[in-house]
Every structure is written in C-alpha cells, then in structure tokens.
Design a protein around this motif. Structure first.
Motif, mmCIF file in Angstrom:
data_model
loop_
_atom_site.group_PDB
_atom_site.id
_atom_site.type_symbol
_atom_site.label_atom_id
_atom_site.label_comp_id
_atom_site.label_asym_id
_atom_site.label_seq_id
_atom_site.Cartn_x
_atom_site.Cartn_y
_atom_site.Cartn_z
ATOM 1 N N ASP A 149 -0.677 -7.518 12.189
ATOM 2 C CA ASP A 149 -1.761 -6.782 12.289
ATOM 3 C C ASP A 149 -2.679 -6.282 11.244
ATOM 4 N N LEU A 150 -2.904 -7.317 10.268
ATOM 5 C CA LEU A 150 -4.082 -7.004 9.090
ATOM 6 C C LEU A 150 -4.988 -8.050 9.301
ATOM 7 N N SER A 151 -6.206 -7.719 8.886
ATOM 8 C CA SER A 151 -7.209 -8.525 8.730
ATOM 9 C C SER A 151 -7.069 -9.648 7.518
ATOM 10 N N GLU A 152 -7.824 -10.411 7.236
ATOM 11 C CA GLU A 152 -8.165 -11.289 6.070
ATOM 12 C C GLU A 152 -8.294 -10.248 4.963
ATOM 13 N N ALA A 153 -9.372 -9.419 5.168
ATOM 14 C CA ALA A 153 -9.706 -8.521 4.086
ATOM 15 C C ALA A 153 -8.858 -7.617 3.738
ATOM 16 N N GLN A 154 -7.805 -7.128 4.660
ATOM 17 C CA GLN A 154 -6.906 -6.009 4.320
ATOM 18 C C GLN A 154 -5.678 -6.977 3.636
ATOM 19 N N MET A 155 -5.282 -8.016 3.912
ATOM 20 C CA MET A 155 -4.320 -8.865 3.153
ATOM 21 C C MET A 155 -4.841 -9.063 1.680
ATOM 22 N N LEU A 156 -6.097 -9.432 1.671
ATOM 23 C CA LEU A 156 -6.774 -9.567 0.403
ATOM 24 C C LEU A 156 -6.378 -8.435 -0.395
ATOM 25 N N GLU A 157 -6.987 -7.253 0.148
ATOM 26 C CA GLU A 157 -6.903 -5.845 -0.852
ATOM 27 C C GLU A 157 -5.199 -5.590 -1.157
ATOM 28 N N ASN A 158 -4.477 -5.833 -0.166
ATOM 29 C CA ASN A 158 -3.042 -5.499 -0.657
ATOM 30 C C ASN A 158 -2.690 -6.308 -1.691
ATOM 31 N N ALA A 159 -2.795 -7.541 -1.551
ATOM 32 C CA ALA A 159 -2.309 -8.634 -2.469
ATOM 33 C C ALA A 159 -2.984 -8.465 -3.854
ATOM 34 N N LEU A 160 -4.201 -7.871 -3.821
ATOM 35 C CA LEU A 160 -4.941 -7.653 -5.294
ATOM 36 C C LEU A 160 -4.080 -6.267 -5.855
ATOM 37 N N THR A 161 -3.798 -5.453 -4.979
ATOM 38 C CA THR A 161 -2.995 -4.500 -5.777
ATOM 39 C C THR A 161 -1.690 -4.483 -6.207
ATOM 40 N N TYR A 162 -1.052 -5.669 -5.685
ATOM 41 C CA TYR A 162 -0.032 -6.235 -6.331
ATOM 42 C C TYR A 162 0.011 -6.968 -7.448
ATOM 43 N N ALA A 163 -1.285 -7.748 -7.422
ATOM 44 C CA ALA A 163 -1.764 -8.610 -8.783
ATOM 45 C C ALA A 163 -1.926 -8.037 -9.886
ATOM 46 N N LYS A 164 -2.752 -6.545 -9.665
ATOM 47 C CA LYS A 164 -3.075 -5.574 -10.652
ATOM 48 C C LYS A 164 -1.782 -5.029 -11.252
ATOM 49 N N LYS A 165 -1.061 -4.715 -10.418
ATOM 50 C CA LYS A 165 0.512 -4.279 -11.062
ATOM 51 C C LYS A 165 1.223 -5.215 -11.867
ATOM 52 N N ALA A 166 1.228 -6.343 -11.558
ATOM 53 C CA ALA A 166 1.927 -7.650 -12.081
ATOM 54 C C ALA A 166 1.230 -7.935 -13.397
ATOM 55 N N PHE A 167 -0.145 -7.862 -13.172
ATOM 56 C CA PHE A 167 -0.909 -8.560 -14.443
ATOM 57 C C PHE A 167 -1.787 -7.690 -15.112
ATOM 58 N N GLY A 168 -1.835 -6.231 -14.649
ATOM 59 C CA GLY A 168 -2.799 -5.518 -15.502
ATOM 60 C C GLY A 168 -4.026 -5.450 -15.128
#
Ligand code: DC
Length: 218
Positions: free
Chosen positions: A199-218
């Motif tokens: 139920d997620l759009s392409e943009a929502q998927m990207l936003e979610n993943a960027l949040t995880y990337a920020k957590k992992a790599f700062g």
C-alpha cells in the motif's frame, strides 16, 4: 564503515525501483544482481539449451564472462522478458552458478567506483549470503496478487498480451522456486528491516528507506 545497502525481496516487490531511487538520492552505485542470473539464462536459451541442467548453465556463465569484456550484456532489454525471468530462476537454483557470480557481486560491493559514496545491491540473497555484514538490510515484500498486477501492467506497457491469471500463476511458481530451493533461498536476513510495499507509493518507499539509511550511515 563500509556503506553497503542490501535489498532483497521477491519478484515485482518494488525493490528494483527503490534501489535505483535510493542510489540516485544517496549518490551510491547500484547493482541489480537479478540481471546477472538473467544474463546467464539468456546465454543458455540462445544456445537452445535447458537452463536447469548444470553443464548448460555453467556454459552460460562462461559465455557471459566473455561477453562482459566486450559489451554490456547486463543492459540488454531482452533480459526483461518473463521467459528469461523464469529461466533465470532455474539457473539461480544451481550452486555452482551462484558460486560463479558471487565474486563479481562482492567485488562490486567492496570497491565503490570513484566519486560514489557507497553501494546498493538488490537481489534475493544479498543480506543473507553476498553481504552478510551490510550495515543496512532491507527486505521488500508485497502481497502476491499485488505483485502480479504490477508485473501485468509492466508487460502490457511493453506490448505483451498476458492475462492476470497467467501472471499470478507464474509469480506463485517463481516465489515457490526462489524460496524453496536448497541453495541461498529467498528469505529475509535476521537483521533485515521488512517493508511491505503493498500500500505504499514509490515516493513513500523512498522516504522510508532514506530514514533507515540516515540511521545507519548518519
Ligand atoms: O530480480 P529478478 O526477477 O531480475 O531475478 C531473476 C531471477 O534470478 C529470480 O527469479 C531469482 C534469481 N536471483 C537470485 O536467485 N539471486 C539474486 N541475488 C538475484 C536474482
């Protein structure tokens, strides 16, 4: 810390689109590892051979290795058909084929190209086998019916005439083969974050993943 993102998931889960979008946003290199298996399958079918036979698949690996030096066989649009996808799933069940392709993938993961800040590999076993130490692992999934509808739309846009029922049946068969095989079966790594893209759009998927990337790599 090595900036490696492992993205795994079943066919048409949205992992490819997410990987490309994420690579663009983060200035990371991206390898679609499914294209390697597809390229091996393509070589086998070019020879009119059966892809589930180990010797044929290994000949396909050798042909791919030769072609990699002269052209870019991984960007061939003919790799994207359902027939090649099905044959790729067959060669991917053979351990010696997986071994053959492992070095290529690890080499890519460990040597990001100049000017890029990290790497993303997407496939089926990146978090579990190829890059088990990746600091960020995402497992992208979606309901089989939704993935089949997405795949049908893609195929129709390419002018292929397909029915939803046939695509759904192929999708189920491919899921069963990729998840049920003995070698490197499709499954989330223990430390992967699971994202359901149903139920997620392409943009929502990207936003979610960027949040995880920020957590992992700062
Ligand atoms: O992601 P794709 O549809 O392009 O992959 C084609 C097939 O290749 C898929 O059915 C399973 C296999 N594959 C694999 O076993 N391991 C990977 N890392 C990538 C793909």
């Amino acid at each position: 810390m090595k900036k490696i993102i492992a993205i795994d998931g079943p066919a048409a889960s949205g992992k490819g689109t997410l990987s490309r979008n994420l690579a663009r946003e983060l200035n990371f290199a991206h390898m679609d590892t499914g294209a390697l298996y597809r390229a091996v399958a393509f070589e086998v079918l070019e020879q009119d051979k059966e892809p589930s036979v180990e010797d044929n698949a290994l000949d396909g690996c050798k042909a791919l290795q030769v072609n990699l030096h002269s052209a870019n066989p991984l960007s061939n649009p003919d790799l994207r058909t359902e027939i090649i996808g099905e044959a790729a799933s067959k060669v991917a069940s053979i351990q010696s084929v997986r071994d053959f392709l492992t070095d290529m993938q690890r080499d890519f993961a460990n040597n990001p190209k100049d000017g890029l800040d990290g790497v993303i590999l997407d496939g089926r076993d990146i978090g579990t086998v190829i890059c088990p130490d990746a600091p960020l692992k995402l497992y992208i999934t979606a309901k089989c019916e939704i993935r089949a509808a997405r795949r049908m739309k893609e195929l129709q846009l390419k002018g292929e005439s397909v029915t939803y029922e046939a695509v759904l049946e192929d999708m189920r068969a491919r899921d069963a083969r990729d998840s049920g095989r003995k070698v490197a079966p499709l499954r989330p790594a223990k430390d992967a974050t699971i994202i359901d893209s149903s139920d997620l759009s392409e943009a929502q998927m990207l936003e979610n993943a960027l949040t995880y990337a920020k957590k992992a790599f700062g």
